[in-house]
Design a protein around this motif. Structure first.
Motif, PDB file in Angstrom:
ATOM      1  N   ALA A  16       0.837  -1.198   0.000  1.00  0.00           N
ATOM      2  CA  ALA A  16       0.000   0.000   0.000  1.00  0.00           C
ATOM      3  C   ALA A  16       0.874   1.250   0.000  1.00  0.00           C
ATOM      4  N   VAL A  17       0.366   2.304  -0.641  1.00  0.00           N
ATOM      5  CA  VAL A  17       1.039   3.602  -0.581  1.00  0.00           C
ATOM      6  C   VAL A  17       0.782   4.156   0.817  1.00  0.00           C
ATOM      7  N   PRO A  18       1.832   4.479   1.560  1.00  0.00           N
ATOM      8  CA  PRO A  18       1.628   4.964   2.932  1.00  0.00           C
ATOM      9  C   PRO A  18       0.995   6.348   2.956  1.00  0.00           C
ATOM     10  N   PRO A  19       0.362   6.700   4.076  1.00  0.00           N
ATOM     11  CA  PRO A  19      -0.209   8.044   4.199  1.00  0.00           C
ATOM     12  C   PRO A  19       0.905   9.095   4.194  1.00  0.00           C
ATOM     13  N   LEU A  20       0.507  10.352   4.074  1.00  0.00           N
ATOM     14  CA  LEU A  20       1.489  11.438   4.093  1.00  0.00           C
ATOM     15  C   LEU A  20       2.243  11.439   5.413  1.00  0.00           C
ATOM     16  N   ASP A  21       3.542  11.701   5.337  1.00  0.00           N
ATOM     17  CA  ASP A  21       4.323  11.853   6.554  1.00  0.00           C
ATOM     18  C   ASP A  21       3.969  13.201   7.185  1.00  0.00           C
ATOM     19  N   THR A  22       4.317  13.390   8.441  1.00  0.00           N
ATOM     20  CA  THR A  22       3.910  14.598   9.154  1.00  0.00           C
ATOM     21  C   THR A  22       4.520  15.870   8.565  1.00  0.00           C
ATOM     22  N   ASP A  23       5.729  15.801   8.015  1.00  0.00           N
ATOM     23  CA  ASP A  23       6.348  16.991   7.425  1.00  0.00           C
ATOM     24  C   ASP A  23       5.566  17.472   6.209  1.00  0.00           C
ATOM     25  N   LEU A  24       5.269  16.552   5.280  1.00  0.00           N
ATOM     26  CA  LEU A  24       4.543  16.939   4.075  1.00  0.00           C
ATOM     27  C   LEU A  24       3.108  17.316   4.411  1.00  0.00           C
ATOM     28  N   ALA A  25       2.447  16.542   5.248  1.00  0.00           N
ATOM     29  CA  ALA A  25       1.067  16.853   5.630  1.00  0.00           C
ATOM     30  C   ALA A  25       0.998  18.217   6.311  1.00  0.00           C
ATOM     31  N   GLY A  26       1.951  18.499   7.184  1.00  0.00           N
ATOM     32  CA  GLY A  26       1.980  19.787   7.876  1.00  0.00           C
ATOM     33  C   GLY A  26       2.230  20.946   6.932  1.00  0.00           C
ATOM     34  N   ALA A  27       3.151  20.750   5.981  1.00  0.00           N
ATOM     35  CA  ALA A  27       3.436  21.802   5.010  1.00  0.00           C
ATOM     36  C   ALA A  27       2.197  22.097   4.161  1.00  0.00           C
ATOM     37  N   LEU A  28       1.491  21.056   3.733  1.00  0.00           N
ATOM     38  CA  LEU A  28       0.280  21.255   2.939  1.00  0.00           C
ATOM     39  C   LEU A  28      -0.807  21.933   3.766  1.00  0.00           C
ATOM     40  N   GLU A  29      -0.940  21.548   5.011  1.00  0.00           N
ATOM     41  CA  GLU A  29      -1.930  22.166   5.887  1.00  0.00           C
ATOM     42  C   GLU A  29      -1.621  23.647   6.099  1.00  0.00           C
ATOM     43  N   ASP A  30      -0.352  23.979   6.255  1.00  0.00           N
ATOM     44  CA  ASP A  30       0.044  25.375   6.462  1.00  0.00           C
ATOM     45  C   ASP A  30      -0.299  26.254   5.263  1.00  0.00           C
ATOM     46  N   LEU A  31      -0.434  25.659   4.091  1.00  0.00           N
ATOM     47  CA  LEU A  31      -0.731  26.418   2.868  1.00  0.00           C
ATOM     48  C   LEU A  31      -2.229  26.533   2.578  1.00  0.00           C
ATOM     49  N   ALA A  32      -3.048  25.939   3.408  1.00  0.00           N
ATOM     50  CA  ALA A  32      -4.498  25.907   3.160  1.00  0.00           C
ATOM     51  C   ALA A  32      -5.098  27.308   3.198  1.00  0.00           C
ATOM     52  N   GLY A  33      -5.946  27.589   2.219  1.00  0.00           N
ATOM     53  CA  GLY A  33      -6.731  28.801   2.223  1.00  0.00           C
ATOM     54  C   GLY A  33      -6.023  30.076   1.799  1.00  0.00           C
ATOM     55  N   VAL A  34      -4.785  29.991   1.346  1.00  0.00           N
ATOM     56  CA  VAL A  34      -4.062  31.190   0.915  1.00  0.00           C
ATOM     57  C   VAL A  34      -4.675  31.751  -0.362  1.00  0.00           C
ATOM     58  N   HIS A  35      -4.928  30.880  -1.328  1.00  0.00           N
ATOM     59  CA  HIS A  35      -5.477  31.274  -2.633  1.00  0.00           C
ATOM     60  C   HIS A  35      -5.944  29.994  -3.322  1.00  0.00           C
ATOM     61  N   GLU A  36      -6.926  30.126  -4.185  1.00  0.00           N
ATOM     62  CA  GLU A  36      -7.447  28.951  -4.892  1.00  0.00           C
ATOM     63  C   GLU A  36      -6.352  28.247  -5.693  1.00  0.00           C
ATOM     64  N   GLY A  37      -5.435  29.019  -6.272  1.00  0.00           N
ATOM     65  CA  GLY A  37      -4.335  28.420  -7.029  1.00  0.00           C
ATOM     66  C   GLY A  37      -3.421  27.595  -6.142  1.00  0.00           C
ATOM     67  N   ILE A  38      -3.163  28.091  -4.939  1.00  0.00           N
ATOM     68  CA  ILE A  38      -2.332  27.337  -3.990  1.00  0.00           C
ATOM     69  C   ILE A  38      -3.068  26.069  -3.559  1.00  0.00           C
ATOM     70  N   ASP A  39      -4.380  26.169  -3.366  1.00  0.00           N
ATOM     71  CA  ASP A  39      -5.144  24.964  -3.020  1.00  0.00           C
ATOM     72  C   ASP A  39      -5.068  23.918  -4.126  1.00  0.00           C
ATOM     73  N   LEU A  40      -5.086  24.356  -5.382  1.00  0.00           N
ATOM     74  CA  LEU A  40      -4.925  23.410  -6.490  1.00  0.00           C
ATOM     75  C   LEU A  40      -3.537  22.768  -6.470  1.00  0.00           C
ATOM     76  N   ILE A  41      -2.523  23.567  -6.184  1.00  0.00           N
ATOM     77  CA  ILE A  41      -1.164  23.024  -6.082  1.00  0.00           C
ATOM     78  C   ILE A  41      -1.097  22.016  -4.937  1.00  0.00           C
ATOM     79  N   ARG A  42      -1.678  22.359  -3.796  1.00  0.00           N
ATOM     80  CA  ARG A  42      -1.720  21.438  -2.650  1.00  0.00           C
ATOM     81  C   ARG A  42      -2.378  20.121  -3.047  1.00  0.00           C
ATOM     82  N   ASP A  43      -3.517  20.221  -3.757  1.00  0.00           N
ATOM     83  CA  ASP A  43      -4.214  19.009  -4.189  1.00  0.00           C
ATOM     84  C   ASP A  43      -3.345  18.182  -5.124  1.00  0.00           C
ATOM     85  N   GLY A  44      -2.625  18.856  -6.022  1.00  0.00           N
ATOM     86  CA  GLY A  44      -1.729  18.146  -6.939  1.00  0.00           C
ATOM     87  C   GLY A  44      -0.595  17.459  -6.210  1.00  0.00           C
ATOM     88  N   ILE A  45      -0.013  18.145  -5.241  1.00  0.00           N
ATOM     89  CA  ILE A  45       1.077  17.544  -4.459  1.00  0.00           C
ATOM     90  C   ILE A  45       0.558  16.339  -3.685  1.00  0.00           C
TER      91      ILE A  45
END
Length: 134
Positions: A16-45
């Motif tokens: 199985a593909v493991p869940p996100l590690d805490t570093d990547l998950a935290g970095a993505l969470e920190d970027l939430a809600g900045v701009h719709e474009g950033i949210d799309l980048i977060r989703d892509g990552i």
């Protein structure tokens, strides 16, 4: 009667593909809600991190993300930073004093210069090459 899979089971807990590690998950969470474009980048990552890849697609992704100075995501981000920091390309900065506009532009250009430094891209390029054995 079903025949046995000659390659063994692929849908196992160990495969199985493991869940996100805490570093990547935290970095993505920190970027939430900045701009719709950033949210799309977060989703892509997140998709890239959690999707199942072949070694070939992994090699291509490493090169595309950061391993091909001049033609990768890091390069594109560098150019975007320079564009956003330039009042000629970003009307939101045109009301700033001219000194502030020039300072923002200079720092944006410096960021692009550093993000386009081939040394920054070398480790991802080498990781990509290691997968293909070149």
């Amino acid at each position: 009667m079903a025949t046995a899979d000659p390659y063994g089971p692929v849908h196992t807990a160990g495969n199985a593909v493991p869940p996100l590690d805490t570093d990547l998950a935290g970095a993505l969470e920190d970027l939430a809600g900045v701009h719709e474009g950033i949210d799309l980048i977060r989703d892509g990552i997140r998709l890239l991190a959690l999707d199942r890849h072949t070694s070939d697609t992994t090699q291509t992704l490493l090169a595309t993300l950061a391993g091909s100075a001049g033609a990768d995501i890091i390069t594109a981000v560098g150019h975007l930073v320079a564009r956003l920091a330039n009042a000629d390309h970003n009307p939101a900065l045109r009301n700033l004093p001219l000194d502030a506009q020039k300072q923002a532009q200079r720092h944006g250009e410096q960021a692009a210069f550093h993000l386009n430094d081939p040394d920054l891209h070398q480790p991802a390029s080498e990781a990509s090459a290691a997968i293909t054995g070149t």
